[in-house]
Motif scaffolding. Sequence first.
Motif, PDB file in Angstrom:
ATOM      1  N   HIS A 180       0.826  -1.200   0.000  1.00 45.81           N
ATOM      2  CA  HIS A 180       0.000   0.000   0.000  1.00 45.81           C
ATOM      3  C   HIS A 180       0.869   1.263   0.000  1.00 45.81           C
ATOM      4  O   HIS A 180       2.013   1.250   0.439  1.00 45.81           O
ATOM      5  CB  HIS A 180      -0.899   0.018   1.242  1.00 45.81           C
ATOM      6  CG  HIS A 180      -0.130   0.122   2.534  1.00 45.81           C
ATOM      7  ND1 HIS A 180       0.459  -0.975   3.129  1.00 45.81           N
ATOM      8  CD2 HIS A 180       0.173   1.193   3.323  1.00 45.81           C
ATOM      9  CE1 HIS A 180       1.076  -0.591   4.232  1.00 45.81           C
ATOM     10  NE2 HIS A 180       0.919   0.715   4.369  1.00 45.81           N
TER      11      HIS A 180
ATOM     12  N   ILE B 119      -7.154  10.762  -3.559  1.00 48.17           N
ATOM     13  CA  ILE B 119      -8.285   9.826  -3.555  1.00 48.17           C
ATOM     14  C   ILE B 119      -8.690   9.466  -4.985  1.00 48.17           C
ATOM     15  O   ILE B 119      -8.893   8.280  -5.318  1.00 48.17           O
ATOM     16  CB  ILE B 119      -9.474  10.421  -2.781  1.00 48.17           C
ATOM     17  CG1 ILE B 119      -9.092  10.706  -1.322  1.00 48.17           C
ATOM     18  CG2 ILE B 119     -10.669   9.466  -2.844  1.00 48.17           C
ATOM     19  CD1 ILE B 119      -8.553   9.518  -0.562  1.00 48.17           C
TER      20      ILE B 119
ATOM     21  N   PHE C 129      -6.089   7.150  -6.739  1.00 48.10           N
ATOM     22  CA  PHE C 129      -6.112   5.755  -6.296  1.00 48.10           C
ATOM     23  C   PHE C 129      -7.445   5.095  -6.614  1.00 48.10           C
ATOM     24  O   PHE C 129      -7.509   3.866  -6.776  1.00 48.10           O
ATOM     25  CB  PHE C 129      -5.755   5.672  -4.807  1.00 48.10           C
ATOM     26  CG  PHE C 129      -4.267   5.757  -4.567  1.00 48.10           C
ATOM     27  CD1 PHE C 129      -3.498   4.614  -4.451  1.00 48.10           C
ATOM     28  CD2 PHE C 129      -3.633   6.987  -4.503  1.00 48.10           C
ATOM     29  CE1 PHE C 129      -2.131   4.689  -4.270  1.00 48.10           C
ATOM     30  CE2 PHE C 129      -2.265   7.080  -4.316  1.00 48.10           C
ATOM     31  CZ  PHE C 129      -1.503   5.926  -4.198  1.00 48.10           C
TER      32      PHE C 129
ATOM     33  N   LEU D 282      -4.260   2.254  -0.737  1.00 52.26           N
ATOM     34  CA  LEU D 282      -3.827   3.479  -0.075  1.00 52.26           C
ATOM     35  C   LEU D 282      -4.307   3.464   1.367  1.00 52.26           C
ATOM     36  O   LEU D 282      -5.458   3.117   1.642  1.00 52.26           O
ATOM     37  CB  LEU D 282      -4.409   4.700  -0.802  1.00 52.26           C
ATOM     38  CG  LEU D 282      -4.171   6.061  -0.145  1.00 52.26           C
ATOM     39  CD1 LEU D 282      -2.707   6.470  -0.251  1.00 52.26           C
ATOM     40  CD2 LEU D 282      -5.079   7.132  -0.783  1.00 52.26           C
TER      41      LEU D 282
ATOM     42  N   ALA E  24     -14.491   7.397  -1.904  1.00 52.75           N
ATOM     43  CA  ALA E  24     -13.372   6.465  -2.030  1.00 52.75           C
ATOM     44  C   ALA E  24     -13.830   5.028  -2.256  1.00 52.75           C
ATOM     45  O   ALA E  24     -14.854   4.592  -1.710  1.00 52.75           O
ATOM     46  CB  ALA E  24     -12.503   6.530  -0.777  1.00 52.75           C
TER      47      ALA E  24
ATOM     48  N   ILE F 151      -9.120   1.885  -0.510  1.00 51.42           N
ATOM     49  CA  ILE F 151      -8.573   2.999   0.286  1.00 51.42           C
ATOM     50  C   ILE F 151      -9.051   2.855   1.725  1.00 51.42           C
ATOM     51  O   ILE F 151     -10.263   2.762   1.988  1.00 51.42           O
ATOM     52  CB  ILE F 151      -9.005   4.357  -0.292  1.00 51.42           C
ATOM     53  CG1 ILE F 151      -8.513   4.485  -1.741  1.00 51.42           C
ATOM     54  CG2 ILE F 151      -8.475   5.504   0.565  1.00 51.42           C
ATOM     55  CD1 ILE F 151      -8.991   5.749  -2.446  1.00 51.42           C
TER      56      ILE F 151
END
Length: 405
Positions: free
Chosen positions: A222, A239, A242, A249, A266, A270
Amino acid sequence: MTAARQEAAPVASSAPVAGGQGLKVAIVHYWLVGMRGGERVVEALCRMFPGADIYTHVVDRAQISDTIARHDIRTTFVSRLPRAHKLYQNYLPLMPLALEELDLAGYDLVISSEAGPAKGVIVPPGVPHLCYCHSPMRYLWDQYHIYKAGAGRLTRLAMPLLAHRLRQWDVTSAARVDAFLANSHHVANRIEKYWRRSARIVHPPVAVDDFAPVPPGEIGDHYLWAGELVSYKRPDIVIEAFNRTGRKLVVIGGPDKAVAALKRTAKDTITFLGKVPFETLKHHMARCRALVFPGEEDFGIVPVEVMASGRPVIAYARGGALDTVVDGKTGLLFPDQSVEGLIGAIERFEAAGAAAFDPAVLVAHARRFDEAHFRQGVLDALAATSLAGRLGLGGARRSAEADLP
């Protein structure tokens, strides 16, 4: 701050300045209501001058370190105004007057720590005034329109008149300072732009010994974001980048309101941890593939902490990151502050491979920002003053620069 940093234990390089014990020193700081980067500078100055008195507009003793609290802390009249501990920033227009009312007679040296109003004290003739500048007040200068746009209706109406007068005072008070130290080249450029003064670069002290690499087998898959989730740090870019790539993340930091808003957009790759204890923060710094840092900061302590943990940094090529991240050696810099720019940098990082960034090189580089280097930078500046002899600074001084391995 993402989590409370532990108070750094005094080290040999933080012993009181030789020859300085007989000096009467005043440290002026804008406000003491938490322990952020500015307060860590004050802390380091306190170790250099353990007998110094501290002047500030307001203080919350429950929120400052023991190192600072041990000093005689004196406040301006702002601290006696209604709810000053919470509403101190509302009293900004009164702070120039409050500073100029301070009586600094009898001191041998005055060091101001500037990001809010602090440098405007009136120092007696013959007394050196050294200003360590974290940044000229951003809400008066380069970010004035950003702050104004985000303010309430009454504040927006009052800002033009108040800011105009405060800018005049800010420039005038800059002329009173004998020498400026800037925490980065980015801030030195601001000082030159708005105050027309030159500044020596002295990076702030980072507690690099609090961080350490872990074995390669413990590195996760990550990436990491760590910091306050405010708009200028551009968490929105992170955000979305990813979300598009599907890479993992971990997001550390608050406030909770910002976490909730970002969570709604998200994907499940995440993970939001919110504010975490210092040990949890250290754990993720040492085990991420890399830190993503897309904001423009005055300096930026988090990238140095991550490099001290043996991990690289992917940073926007503006601001303090240009002082701390060496492109291709301690991380990657990207010039386009956009989702596409960040994705491109991550793809370049993936193509190079994490093994391209040697943890030993990262740690060695991070040590260029430790307290010993900060201390030496302050001493180098003081060596040019009338106090050089009393401080024992007449001889050759160690350079604060060190080459990468």
